[in-house]
Design an enzyme around this catalytic site. Sequence first.
Site, PDB file in Angstrom:
ATOM      1  N   ILE A  74     -36.251 -30.421 -11.141  1.00 24.31           N
ATOM      2  CA  ILE A  74     -36.659 -31.827 -11.255  1.00 24.31           C
ATOM      3  C   ILE A  74     -35.403 -32.617 -11.571  1.00 24.31           C
ATOM      4  O   ILE A  74     -34.714 -32.318 -12.553  1.00 24.31           O
ATOM      5  CB  ILE A  74     -37.782 -32.031 -12.303  1.00 24.31           C
ATOM      6  CG1 ILE A  74     -38.201 -33.495 -12.372  1.00 24.31           C
ATOM      7  CG2 ILE A  74     -37.400 -31.472 -13.643  1.00 24.31           C
ATOM      8  CD1 ILE A  74     -39.480 -33.745 -13.168  1.00 24.31           C
ATOM      9  N   VAL A  76     -33.085 -36.549 -10.960  1.00 21.21           N
ATOM     10  CA  VAL A  76     -32.959 -37.950 -10.558  1.00 21.21           C
ATOM     11  C   VAL A  76     -31.475 -38.206 -10.327  1.00 21.21           C
ATOM     12  O   VAL A  76     -30.627 -37.745 -11.107  1.00 21.21           O
ATOM     13  CB  VAL A  76     -33.518 -38.892 -11.654  1.00 21.21           C
ATOM     14  CG1 VAL A  76     -33.200 -40.349 -11.354  1.00 21.21           C
ATOM     15  CG2 VAL A  76     -35.018 -38.683 -11.818  1.00 21.21           C
ATOM     16  N   GLU A 108     -38.014 -24.013 -17.437  1.00 24.26           N
ATOM     17  CA  GLU A 108     -36.866 -23.561 -18.210  1.00 24.26           C
ATOM     18  C   GLU A 108     -35.848 -24.689 -18.202  1.00 24.26           C
ATOM     19  O   GLU A 108     -35.694 -25.381 -17.202  1.00 24.26           O
ATOM     20  CB  GLU A 108     -36.207 -22.304 -17.615  1.00 24.26           C
ATOM     21  CG  GLU A 108     -37.014 -21.028 -17.777  1.00 24.26           C
ATOM     22  CD  GLU A 108     -37.917 -20.741 -16.593  1.00 24.26           C
ATOM     23  OE1 GLU A 108     -38.775 -19.859 -16.712  1.00 24.26           O
ATOM     24  OE2 GLU A 108     -37.784 -21.415 -15.548  1.00 24.26           O
ATOM     25  N   ASN A 113     -28.936 -29.451 -22.291  1.00 24.48           N
ATOM     26  CA  ASN A 113     -29.419 -30.595 -21.522  1.00 24.48           C
ATOM     27  C   ASN A 113     -30.291 -31.474 -22.416  1.00 24.48           C
ATOM     28  O   ASN A 113     -31.514 -31.519 -22.291  1.00 24.48           O
ATOM     29  CB  ASN A 113     -30.181 -30.130 -20.279  1.00 24.48           C
ATOM     30  CG  ASN A 113     -30.493 -31.246 -19.315  1.00 24.48           C
ATOM     31  OD1 ASN A 113     -30.393 -32.422 -19.650  1.00 24.48           O
ATOM     32  ND2 ASN A 113     -30.876 -30.870 -18.106  1.00 24.48           N
ATOM     33  N   TYR A 120     -38.865 -33.991 -21.971  1.00 21.52           N
ATOM     34  CA  TYR A 120     -39.935 -32.999 -22.004  1.00 21.52           C
ATOM     35  C   TYR A 120     -40.698 -33.067 -23.322  1.00 21.52           C
ATOM     36  O   TYR A 120     -41.926 -32.959 -23.344  1.00 21.52           O
ATOM     37  CB  TYR A 120     -39.381 -31.593 -21.773  1.00 21.52           C
ATOM     38  CG  TYR A 120     -38.714 -31.403 -20.435  1.00 21.52           C
ATOM     39  CD1 TYR A 120     -39.216 -31.992 -19.280  1.00 21.52           C
ATOM     40  CD2 TYR A 120     -37.569 -30.631 -20.322  1.00 21.52           C
ATOM     41  CE1 TYR A 120     -38.592 -31.817 -18.051  1.00 21.52           C
ATOM     42  CE2 TYR A 120     -36.943 -30.447 -19.091  1.00 21.52           C
ATOM     43  CZ  TYR A 120     -37.466 -31.049 -17.966  1.00 21.52           C
ATOM     44  OH  TYR A 120     -36.845 -30.871 -16.754  1.00 21.52           O
TER      45      TYR A 120
END
Length: 151
Positions: A74, A76, A108, A113, A120
């Site tokens: 995922i 951007v 994961e 990050n 999340y």
Amino acid sequence: MMSVLALDFVPMETDDLEWIAAQDRELYPFPWSEQNFADSIIAGYGCWTLFEGGQRVGYAVLMMVLDEAHILNISVSKARQGLGLGRRLLDHLGAVARAAGARQMFLEVRPSNTPALAMYGKAGFETIGRRKGYYPAVNGREDALVMRLPL
């Protein structure tokens, strides 16, 4: 702050792959290849391209296994990060997973990050484990945090 234009979540097509692979190379030190994304489409995974005002700005790959959804990628584009687009993409994946009968979603993420971890966490994911040495890193390997969201 830049505003967000109309968003469209479109199934990923082969025409998107060159752009997506270029974004992955810009975003990550160990990116997916164009072939990795092509293989995901061929495998029947939920592969999405996010368009904002008609321009590609993000992408995601979702794998369904029985009643579980696994987010494999995922992302951007760098120029459009920090505007809530990642969260919109994440919410879209949740809706797709629920519609497919998923009861929970997993992913994961690298502990380094921190922007992703914050997103999340705000979305309700909880850390349920750690995979030692899961990711390649500049100096060896980096662990992965395993996160879960009940749907």
